[in-house]
Scaffold this motif. Sequence first.
Motif, PDB file in Angstrom:
ATOM      1  N   ALA A  37       7.893  -5.966   6.118  1.00 30.11           N
ATOM      2  CA  ALA A  37       7.195  -5.391   5.110  1.00 30.11           C
ATOM      3  C   ALA A  37       6.163  -6.520   4.359  1.00 30.11           C
ATOM      4  CB  ALA A  37       7.982  -4.535   4.206  1.00 30.11           C
ATOM      5  N   CYS A  38       6.525  -7.623   4.141  1.00 33.43           N
ATOM      6  CA  CYS A  38       5.909  -8.489   3.674  1.00 33.43           C
ATOM      7  C   CYS A  38       4.465  -8.861   4.338  1.00 33.43           C
ATOM      8  CB  CYS A  38       6.668  -9.774   3.019  1.00 33.43           C
ATOM      9  SG  CYS A  38       7.910  -9.489   1.894  1.00 33.43           S
ATOM     10  N   ALA A  39       4.696  -8.631   5.691  1.00 34.12           N
ATOM     11  CA  ALA A  39       3.496  -9.050   6.536  1.00 34.12           C
ATOM     12  C   ALA A  39       2.838  -7.705   6.855  1.00 34.12           C
ATOM     13  CB  ALA A  39       4.127  -9.501   7.839  1.00 34.12           C
ATOM     14  N   GLY A  40       3.088  -6.506   6.050  1.00 33.88           N
ATOM     15  CA  GLY A  40       2.083  -5.469   6.010  1.00 33.88           C
ATOM     16  C   GLY A  40       2.664  -4.347   7.110  1.00 33.88           C
ATOM     17  N   ARG A  41       4.171  -4.421   7.539  1.00 31.61           N
ATOM     18  CA  ARG A  41       4.611  -3.666   8.676  1.00 31.61           C
ATOM     19  C   ARG A  41       5.872  -2.752   8.013  1.00 31.61           C
ATOM     20  NH1 ARG A  41       3.760  -8.358  11.289  1.00 31.61           N
ATOM     21  NH2 ARG A  41       5.914  -8.988  11.278  1.00 31.61           N
ATOM     22  N   LEU A  42       5.601  -1.480   8.030  1.00 28.41           N
ATOM     23  CA  LEU A  42       6.773  -0.487   7.451  1.00 28.41           C
ATOM     24  C   LEU A  42       7.446  -0.072   8.852  1.00 28.41           C
ATOM     25  CD1 LEU A  42       5.375   1.086   4.321  1.00 28.41           C
ATOM     26  CD2 LEU A  42       6.845  -0.717   4.397  1.00 28.41           C
ATOM     27  N   PRO A  43       8.887   0.260   8.711  1.00 28.92           N
ATOM     28  CA  PRO A  43       9.439   0.642  10.035  1.00 28.92           C
ATOM     29  C   PRO A  43       9.347   2.414   9.831  1.00 28.92           C
ATOM     30  CG  PRO A  43      11.056   0.178   8.281  1.00 28.92           C
ATOM     31  CD  PRO A  43       9.703  -0.205   7.513  1.00 28.92           C
ATOM     32  N   ASP A  44       9.438   2.749  10.980  1.00 27.63           N
ATOM     33  CA  ASP A  44       9.451   4.503  11.118  1.00 27.63           C
ATOM     34  C   ASP A  44      10.762   4.965  10.837  1.00 27.63           C
ATOM     35  OD1 ASP A  44       8.555   7.117  11.493  1.00 27.63           O
ATOM     36  OD2 ASP A  44       8.334   6.970  13.536  1.00 27.63           O
ATOM     37  N   LEU A  45      11.218   5.060   9.757  1.00 29.56           N
ATOM     38  CA  LEU A  45      12.554   5.247   9.470  1.00 29.56           C
ATOM     39  C   LEU A  45      12.657   6.479   8.456  1.00 29.56           C
ATOM     40  CD1 LEU A  45      14.195   1.926   8.999  1.00 29.56           C
ATOM     41  CD2 LEU A  45      14.709   3.413  10.718  1.00 29.56           C
ATOM     42  N   LEU A  46      13.812   7.476   8.621  1.00 26.24           N
ATOM     43  CA  LEU A  46      13.773   8.368   7.580  1.00 26.24           C
ATOM     44  C   LEU A  46      15.093   7.930   6.709  1.00 26.24           C
ATOM     45  CD1 LEU A  46      14.112  11.409   9.881  1.00 26.24           C
ATOM     46  CD2 LEU A  46      12.232  10.855   8.169  1.00 26.24           C
ATOM     47  N   PRO A  47      14.907   8.452   5.247  1.00 28.14           N
ATOM     48  CA  PRO A  47      16.047   8.098   4.505  1.00 28.14           C
ATOM     49  C   PRO A  47      17.417   8.197   4.964  1.00 28.14           C
ATOM     50  CG  PRO A  47      14.426   9.307   3.559  1.00 28.14           C
ATOM     51  CD  PRO A  47      14.191   9.402   4.672  1.00 28.14           C
ATOM     52  N   ARG A  57       0.665  -1.269  -0.019  1.00 29.73           N
ATOM     53  CA  ARG A  57      -0.126  -0.059   0.048  1.00 29.73           C
ATOM     54  C   ARG A  57       0.592   1.354  -0.126  1.00 29.73           C
ATOM     55  NH1 ARG A  57      -1.535  -3.590   3.800  1.00 29.73           N
ATOM     56  NH2 ARG A  57      -0.443  -2.068   5.353  1.00 29.73           N
ATOM     57  N   ASP A  58       1.770   1.312   0.675  1.00 31.61           N
ATOM     58  CA  ASP A  58       2.680   2.524   0.687  1.00 31.61           C
ATOM     59  C   ASP A  58       4.138   1.890   0.735  1.00 31.61           C
ATOM     60  OD1 ASP A  58       3.544   5.142   1.433  1.00 31.61           O
ATOM     61  OD2 ASP A  58       2.925   5.111   3.429  1.00 31.61           O
ATOM     62  N   ALA A  59       5.240   2.855   0.850  1.00 36.04           N
ATOM     63  CA  ALA A  59       6.762   2.577   0.808  1.00 36.04           C
ATOM     64  C   ALA A  59       7.323   3.458   1.669  1.00 36.04           C
ATOM     65  CB  ALA A  59       7.215   2.726  -0.886  1.00 36.04           C
ATOM     66  N   ARG A  60       8.487   2.844   2.107  1.00 34.40           N
ATOM     67  CA  ARG A  60       9.716   3.944   2.748  1.00 34.40           C
ATOM     68  C   ARG A  60      10.922   3.538   2.042  1.00 34.40           C
ATOM     69  NH1 ARG A  60       5.985   4.852   5.078  1.00 34.40           N
ATOM     70  NH2 ARG A  60       5.140   4.915   7.307  1.00 34.40           N
ATOM     71  N   LEU A  61      11.372   4.942   1.638  1.00 34.58           N
ATOM     72  CA  LEU A  61      12.834   4.986   1.126  1.00 34.58           C
ATOM     73  C   LEU A  61      13.785   5.063   1.980  1.00 34.58           C
ATOM     74  CD1 LEU A  61      14.390   5.926  -1.408  1.00 34.58           C
ATOM     75  CD2 LEU A  61      14.144   8.166  -0.696  1.00 34.58           C
ATOM     76  N   LEU A  62      14.828   4.079   1.913  1.00 34.97           N
ATOM     77  CA  LEU A  62      15.727   3.929   2.842  1.00 34.97           C
ATOM     78  C   LEU A  62      17.006   4.603   2.595  1.00 34.97           C
ATOM     79  CD1 LEU A  62      15.291  -0.089   3.723  1.00 34.97           C
ATOM     80  CD2 LEU A  62      14.514   1.997   4.837  1.00 34.97           C
ATOM     81  N   ALA A  63      17.612   4.704   1.080  1.00 37.98           N
ATOM     82  CA  ALA A  63      18.899   5.285   1.096  1.00 37.98           C
ATOM     83  C   ALA A  63      19.115   5.382  -0.612  1.00 37.98           C
ATOM     84  CB  ALA A  63      19.986   4.351   1.514  1.00 37.98           C
TER      85      ALA A  63
END
Length: 374
Positions: free
Chosen positions: A279-289, A181-187
């Motif tokens: 993430a595959c289980a639907g959980r994204l971390p609260d991380l900044l790039p 549903r959403d994405a988190r940019l890591l680096a």
Amino acid sequence: MPDIVLAALSARALAAAARRAGLEPLVLDLFGDEDTRELAAQMVALRRHDGLAIDADDLLAQLDLHAAASAPLVLGSGFEAMPELVDRLAARGNLAGNDGAVLRQLKDPFALSGLLASLGIPHPRVFAEVAPIGVDTLEKAIGASGGGHIHPAQRVHGAGHYLQERIEGRSVSALFLADGRDARLLAFSEQWCAPDASSPYRYGGAAGPIAVPPHVEREVAQALARLAGATGLVGLASADLILSHESWNLIELNPRPGATLDIFDRPPLPPLLRLHLDACAGRLPDLLPLHPDPQAGARAAGILYAPAGFEMRLAPLPTHTADRPALGTRLHPGEPVCTVFGEGRDAEEARGVMLLRMDALWDAMRRAGSGARP
């Protein structure tokens, strides 16, 4: 007993990521390099198909023989052009990654181009047969990886190939997580080629983290979130970009853990394979790039290709190497020998250290193998 299953053409980086995440991996790949075997709780060498491809029947048979039904299965390189096999793997249950439907949408260049256009994401044009007059293009193989299949061309020369508009600029990769549903940019990392006479765009390596203009970071993060929502993309993935002045284009999307595990699976980021499973289980971390930081430093990982044929007689290989072939392995000109790492205060320094180590390593290998049989 292994608690995660890893399958890829070469699964060493995945195996190292599993160990950092506190997991005991069953590893299935084509090479069975010495350090992969050291990392694996159990190692299975897969049968090759057509030179350097995974044999689907052998993989399924080995999974039935060795893999616990409860263990998640993570796929690395080698499945991009095999969505039917991925569907069969998904049907077995507990596939921690993207199914064949997602691969078909993201690895089909024409489907991807249409999707990117509908989402307002900048990208190069693609052509099925012939480039329009005045448009510079590259011929690529659908579903291939590694860059060895890419050549300048104005006309398609073989089945399963296409033309992509050539865009000049800086080659950059964006590492990210998606939950469908959403994405988190890591680096971000910078990539380079290691060209030879037959493969001008052969993959050479990557270094990171690097900085990109703030508006590019923001736009890319938003674009990746739209892509995840539109496709159901899950897990650790990467997007290949070309940065030109203040603009950018998305060239390709790799819906799996990739080569930059070697760069980023270390502090300050938490274990990336654990983030992938979450993430595959639907959980994204609260991380900044992740941004460049001289205190945290940077890392480079490059592929040493054999400049000439030789027999591996150097042992042990330095600790700044990975994917180490066993003693006696015969390598032909142009074949990948191993991965070489470098560290520094920033990506440029890390790459410089890596290149110096690569030159010294080849010199040592050449001297050690000078008495090898022709």
